[in-house]
Design an enzyme around this catalytic site. Structure first.
Site, PDB file in Angstrom:
ATOM      1  N   ARG A   1       0.838  -1.198   0.000  1.00 47.08           N
ATOM      2  CA  ARG A   1       0.000   0.000   0.000  1.00 47.08           C
ATOM      3  C   ARG A   1       0.872   1.247   0.000  1.00 47.08           C
ATOM      4  NH1 ARG A   1      -4.360   0.109   4.522  1.00 47.08           N
ATOM      5  NH2 ARG A   1      -5.089  -1.695   3.333  1.00 47.08           N
TER       6      ARG A   1
ATOM      7  N   ARG B   1      13.745  -6.170   4.754  1.00 48.16           N
ATOM      8  CA  ARG B   1      12.602  -7.019   5.101  1.00 48.16           C
ATOM      9  C   ARG B   1      11.370  -6.714   4.244  1.00 48.16           C
ATOM     10  NH1 ARG B   1      15.346  -6.050   9.924  1.00 48.16           N
ATOM     11  NH2 ARG B   1      15.795  -7.910  11.180  1.00 48.16           N
TER      12      ARG B   1
ATOM     13  N   SER C   1      -6.630   1.269   7.730  1.00 45.35           N
ATOM     14  CA  SER C   1      -8.008   0.808   7.829  1.00 45.35           C
ATOM     15  C   SER C   1      -8.331   0.484   9.281  1.00 45.35           C
ATOM     16  CB  SER C   1      -8.226  -0.425   6.951  1.00 45.35           C
ATOM     17  OG  SER C   1      -7.358  -1.481   7.355  1.00 45.35           O
TER      18      SER C   1
ATOM     19  N   ARG D   1      -9.414  -2.533  -0.120  1.00 40.38           N
ATOM     20  CA  ARG D   1      -8.644  -2.091   1.050  1.00 40.38           C
ATOM     21  C   ARG D   1      -7.325  -1.472   0.618  1.00 40.38           C
ATOM     22  NH1 ARG D   1      -9.401  -5.244   6.323  1.00 40.38           N
ATOM     23  NH2 ARG D   1     -11.377  -6.336   6.097  1.00 40.38           N
TER      24      ARG D   1
END
Length: 243
Positions: A25, A44, A91, A218
């Site tokens: 995102r 990572r 969210s 989302r």
């Protein structure tokens, strides 16, 4: 220059970082809203990017899920990279009857079942609150756009799969607007290390009603939340420059 979790060189981050939980995102936000984007962290796979928004330098980086994860990245961004403003954009799940899927929530405060802020505050309760000016500017930006937002308390949960579902009714009774997993940690870190923080969330599901957005929405469907957040930051810049 690097930390155990970030390998960006000194100066790679702007003084303001948007922090969604999902690193993909973060990539979507950078590619959609910023110009002249450069990837500055891949450790990572917690992707971080820096670009510009309307000529203003801005960064975005994933925080991972949960208070421990966002606390690591927020602390290192503040103390090692000089970041002054951190805004969680993500969210949350609703519990109140008057909060619906796709509503936008501005987290003025964040209660939690985590012990991190008590650890930080020598065993005492710490009121994890957002920066007032960032909150006001986000709300004003929403008003200008004609977008209703709800402002109030979030609940930052330690566990995604809660073993105590009765707690959702307690949250509802106490007026909690949304359940998420990071805000209380972010606010605690910002307070301890002298930065300013805010959380703005889109309601992705209603926990008690069983309603939810699909995974793709989302990740990519939070454009209005982002528009409000970015406009709020520009307002904050303007006020600060005239102070």
């Amino acid at each position: 220059m690097s930390t155990p979790h970030i390998n960006a060189p000194a100066g790679a981050f702007a003084d303001t970082v948007l922090m969604p939980g999902d690193p993909l995102r973060a990539q979507f936000i950078a590619e959609t809203f910023l110009e002249d984007v450069e990837c500055v962290n891949q450790v990572r796979n917690m992707l971080g990017f820096t670009g510009t928004y309307r000529g203003r330098r801005l960064s975005v980086m994933g925080s991972g899920m949960g208070i421990p994860s966002i606390s690591i990245y927020a602390k290192e961004l503040i103390t090692d990279y000089g970041v002054k403003r951190l805004v969680r954009v993500g969210s949350c799940g609703a519990v109140r009857d008057d909060v619906a899927v796709n509503d936008i929530v501005v987290g003025m405060g964040a209660c939690t079942d985590s012990g991190v802020n008590r650890t930080r505050f020598k065993g005492h309760d710490f009121a994890a609150i957002a920066d007032f000016a960032l909150t006001r500017h986000a709300v004003d930006a929403a008003s200008t756009r004609g977008t209703p937002v709800k402002v109030g308390n979030l609940f930052s949960a330690e566990l995604f799969y809660s073993p105590d579902e009765a707690m959702f009714e307690v949250m509802k009774r106490h007026g909690v607007l949304g359940v998420e997993m990071e805000a209380a940690g972010l606010y605690g870190v910002a307070a301890e290390f002298g930065a300013r923080a805010l959380t703005v969330c889109t309601v992705s599901d209603h926990i008690l009603k069983g309603e939810a957005l699909d995974a793709q929405t989302r990740q990519t469907g939070f454009h209005e939340m982002m528009a409000i957040t970015l406009e709020g930051l520009l307002r904050d810049d303007e006020e600060t420059s005239h102070a």
